[in-house]
Write a protein that holds these residues in place. Structure first.
Motif, PDB file in Angstrom:
ATOM      1  N   SER A 129      36.771  37.877  40.545  1.00 58.91           N
ATOM      2  CA  SER A 129      37.744  37.330  41.485  1.00 58.91           C
ATOM      3  C   SER A 129      37.177  36.133  42.238  1.00 58.91           C
ATOM      4  CB  SER A 129      38.172  38.410  42.488  1.00 58.91           C
ATOM      5  OG  SER A 129      37.087  38.754  43.333  1.00 58.91           O
ATOM      6  N   THR A 130      38.083  35.356  42.813  1.00 50.43           N
ATOM      7  CA  THR A 130      37.681  34.224  43.644  1.00 50.43           C
ATOM      8  C   THR A 130      36.964  34.709  44.896  1.00 50.43           C
ATOM      9  OG1 THR A 130      39.578  32.942  42.843  1.00 50.43           O
ATOM     10  CG2 THR A 130      38.539  32.181  44.862  1.00 50.43           C
ATOM     11  N   THR A 214      37.566  31.375  37.716  1.00 49.10           N
ATOM     12  CA  THR A 214      37.235  31.079  39.114  1.00 49.10           C
ATOM     13  C   THR A 214      36.430  29.795  39.223  1.00 49.10           C
ATOM     14  OG1 THR A 214      35.241  32.477  38.991  1.00 49.10           O
ATOM     15  CG2 THR A 214      37.271  33.509  39.777  1.00 49.10           C
TER      16      THR A 214
END
Length: 264
Positions: A129-130, A214
């Motif tokens: 995830s970011t 990302t």
């Protein structure tokens, strides 16, 4: 009034250093606007490379802004109260904590990223995830926010202000919001400028932590230079500058406005 030779030498050296830094950037921008860099001006100018870069990497622009914004919010929420708590506590314990918080700055970004991957690599969703990149940026930029606020707190008589508000019956949280925060505003703005600048331009840490989903601006820029033709990679530099420079100018304008209000 005669100008001293040392002043002239300083001006000349500053101008040369400025040219040394600016000319490569201008040359890169020029390459991103030419039809064919090898042929030079005779080939003409075009915005096709910029359009191709935007089509390929526009998601990295938005992601970099989101990462920088989230990093700034978290460093504000953690760094400002943390700096105040360390100054208020004082003593050897506070100095030890401050040194621990500063450690990520001394550690190479690749080593810090590797440590985070080893620690959180098993959490698949979080790792991809970011937010994972944001946490890395927070660890890297938090010391700059805290040091900026601590520097301001050490120059003002915050204890007298705090005790005065307490004598009027103000609770601790209200004293922090109404008394401490307005007085450390210059440090907060300076820290915010540093955090945003470092977050947007951070490469080493992000390169190790990112996934294909990302990718941020600096990582995309490196990929463009490694895999694309020179004109596209240079156009990516132009897109980077167009996005970053107005943002930095805006943050600096807020800092100047805050400083003027503080002085008034």
């Amino acid at each position: 009034m005669r100008i001293r030779w040392t002043t002239c030498a300083g001006i000349v050296i500053t101008a040369l250093l400025t040219l040394f830094l600016i000319v490569p950037v201008l040359l890169s921008v020029y390459a991103g606007l030419t039809v064919n860099y090898a042929r030079g001006i005779s080939a003409g100018f075009t915005l096709d490379w910029v359009r191709q870069v935007w089509g390929l990497y526009s998601d990295t622009v938005l992601r970099s802004l989101v990462v920088a914004l989230l990093t700034l919010i978290l460093t504000l929420l953690i760094g400002v109260p943390g700096a105040y708590a360390l100054v208020r506590r004082g003593g050897r314990f506070a100095r030890i904590v401050e040194e621990i918080v500063t450690l990520p700055v001394a550690i190479p970004g690749l080593a810090l990223a590797l440590a985070m991957i080893l620690l959180y690599g098993g959490f698949g969703a979080f790792r991809q995830s970011t937010l994972f990149v944001v946490i890395g940026h927070v660890l890297f930029t938090l010391p700059f926010m805290m040091r900026s606020v601590i520097a301001i707190l050490e120059t003002i008589d915050w204890r007298t202000l705090d005790e005065g508000a307490a004598s009027l019956g103000s609770p601790a949280w209200r004293r922090f919001v109404d008394v401490i925060l307005p007085n450390v505003r210059p440090g907060i703005v300076a820290g915010a400028l540093t955090v945003v600048t470092l977050s947007i331009g951070e490469f080493n840490l992000t390169w190790m932590m990112h996934t294909p989903m990302t990718k941020t601006l600096p990582v995309g820029l490196a990929d463009a230079y490694a895999s694309m033709r020179l004109e596209i990679a240079s156009a990516y530099t132009l897109v980077f500058l167009v996005m970053v420079i107005p943002l930095l100018v805006g943050v600096q304008a807020v800092a100047d406005l805050s400083e003027k209000r503080t002085k008034s």
